[in-house]
Design a protein around this motif. Structure first.
Motif, PDB file in Angstrom:
ATOM      1  N   LEU A 207     -10.337  -4.897   9.265  1.00  0.00           N
ATOM      2  CA  LEU A 207      -9.137  -4.791   8.431  1.00  0.00           C
ATOM      3  C   LEU A 207      -9.456  -4.261   7.038  1.00  0.00           C
ATOM      4  O   LEU A 207      -8.707  -4.498   6.098  1.00  0.00           O
ATOM      5  N   ALA A 208     -10.523  -3.514   6.903  1.00  0.00           N
ATOM      6  CA  ALA A 208     -11.034  -3.117   5.586  1.00  0.00           C
ATOM      7  C   ALA A 208      -9.963  -2.542   4.675  1.00  0.00           C
ATOM      8  O   ALA A 208      -9.932  -2.841   3.475  1.00  0.00           O
ATOM      9  N   ASP A 209      -9.060  -1.716   5.186  1.00  0.00           N
ATOM     10  CA  ASP A 209      -8.061  -1.065   4.344  1.00  0.00           C
ATOM     11  C   ASP A 209      -6.983  -2.022   3.857  1.00  0.00           C
ATOM     12  O   ASP A 209      -6.131  -1.633   3.061  1.00  0.00           O
ATOM     13  N   ARG A 210      -7.007  -3.257   4.336  1.00  0.00           N
ATOM     14  CA  ARG A 210      -6.020  -4.237   3.910  1.00  0.00           C
ATOM     15  C   ARG A 210      -6.650  -5.535   3.419  1.00  0.00           C
ATOM     16  O   ARG A 210      -6.059  -6.595   3.500  1.00  0.00           O
ATOM     17  N   VAL A 211      -7.844  -5.421   2.875  1.00  0.00           N
ATOM     18  CA  VAL A 211      -8.524  -6.561   2.239  1.00  0.00           C
ATOM     19  C   VAL A 211      -8.812  -6.179   0.794  1.00  0.00           C
ATOM     20  O   VAL A 211      -9.491  -5.182   0.536  1.00  0.00           O
TER      21      VAL A 211
END
Length: 297
Positions: free
Chosen positions: A243-247
């Protein structure tokens, strides 16, 4: 060796980012901050371990430290615990934004009849980050009084940092179900789940997977303090990579019981690589707070 506060600027330079985009920072009116610190002073009675405030200092000193740590913008993130507080807190936040050049103009709200009016005024005055605290406020996020506010926030796309998980103490309206009901009705809200929703880590990660505008913030996640009481469950660290783009980076500065650098160190030791760190420590928070990003040029 542990990462220290003094090493953070060099750490950012070596990572190739201009600094830290920390979306979960608190600057509050002094009387309110004194009460918050008094609450944490007695936290040991409720949590079974002390919560020593690491940065118990006057506001000018806290601002200097935040900048020295590498924070490129400074939210205020106030939150009411009863009706009638949010309007004057928003006035205080507007004043903070006017007198602190690198402040992120923030605002808050509470389920009450005049909430749509004072939220609209705050947004018109330039507020670009909202803070809500379900546990402290003891309100249901799907309270009908909030519907007009959710409509405004969905229409404007202004991010909302919302503490809705059940840590450090559960409340009558904490947990994933009330937030899921809000998102069923307002699916385009830009929510940032404070503390990654701990201890309901997986449930809130599921919510992020279902809603492309929902994010997690890293506040206290993976730190030694948190791992001792609310450890990340099996498989969760891998989900943070996916979920890198939303952390987005969050810290709870200054109300933390350890040096600020320990939060960064805790993310480094997840071992997800430098690009993940650049995304979490800078890119996502910069995007959410509307900061210019020289790494995109």
């Amino acid at each position: 060796m542990p990462l220290t506060d003094e090493q953070l600027p060099r750490f950012c330079r070596e990572l190739g980012i201009p600094g830290l985009a920390d979306i979960h920072v608190h600057f509050l009116p002094e009387r309110m901050l004194d009460k918050v610190w008094a609450y944490f002073d007695t936290a040991g009675e409720r949590l079974g371990r002390p919560w020593p405030i690491q940065y118990r200092l006057p506001e000018p000193d806290r601002l200097r430290i935040a900048r020295r740590l590498g924070l490129r913008a400074i939210p205020s993130l106030t939150y009411p615990h009863k009706p009638g507080m949010a309007r004057w807190l928003n006035e205080w936040c507007a004043d903070f934004a006017a007198r602190v050049p690198d402040a992120v103009h923030s605002a808050t709200l509470y389920p009450e009849p005049d909430a749509p009016d004072y939220l609209a005024r705050a947004l018109a005055a330039g507020a670009r980050l909202i803070k809500m605290h379900v546990q402290v406020g003891a309100f249901a996020p799907d309270d009908p009084l909030l519907d007009p506010c959710w409509e405004q926030l969905q229409a404007t796309g202004v991010p909302i940092v919302i503490h809705c998980g059940s840590g450090p103490q559960p409340g009558a309206f904490t947990g994933v179900s009330p937030i899921a009901r809000v998102l069923d009705r307002f699916p385009d809200l830009v929510l940032v789940i404070a503390h990654a929703g701990l201890p309901e880590y997986h449930a809130f990660a599921d919510l992020v997977e279902r809603h492309p505008r929902v994010h997690l913030d890293t506040t206290m996640v993976g730190t030694d303090f948190t791992q001792a009481r609310w450890p990340m469950p099996s498989g969760y660290a891998g989900r943070l990579a996916e979920l890198a783009d939303r952390v987005a980076l969050g810290s709870d500065f200054p109300n933390i019981p350890y040096p600020y650098a320990h939060q960064i160190e805790s993310l480094v030791r997840l071992d997800h690589g430098e690009d993940w760190l650049r995304t979490v420590l800078w890119r996502n928070g910069a995007r959410l707070m509307g900061l210019s990003d020289p790494t995109d040029r």
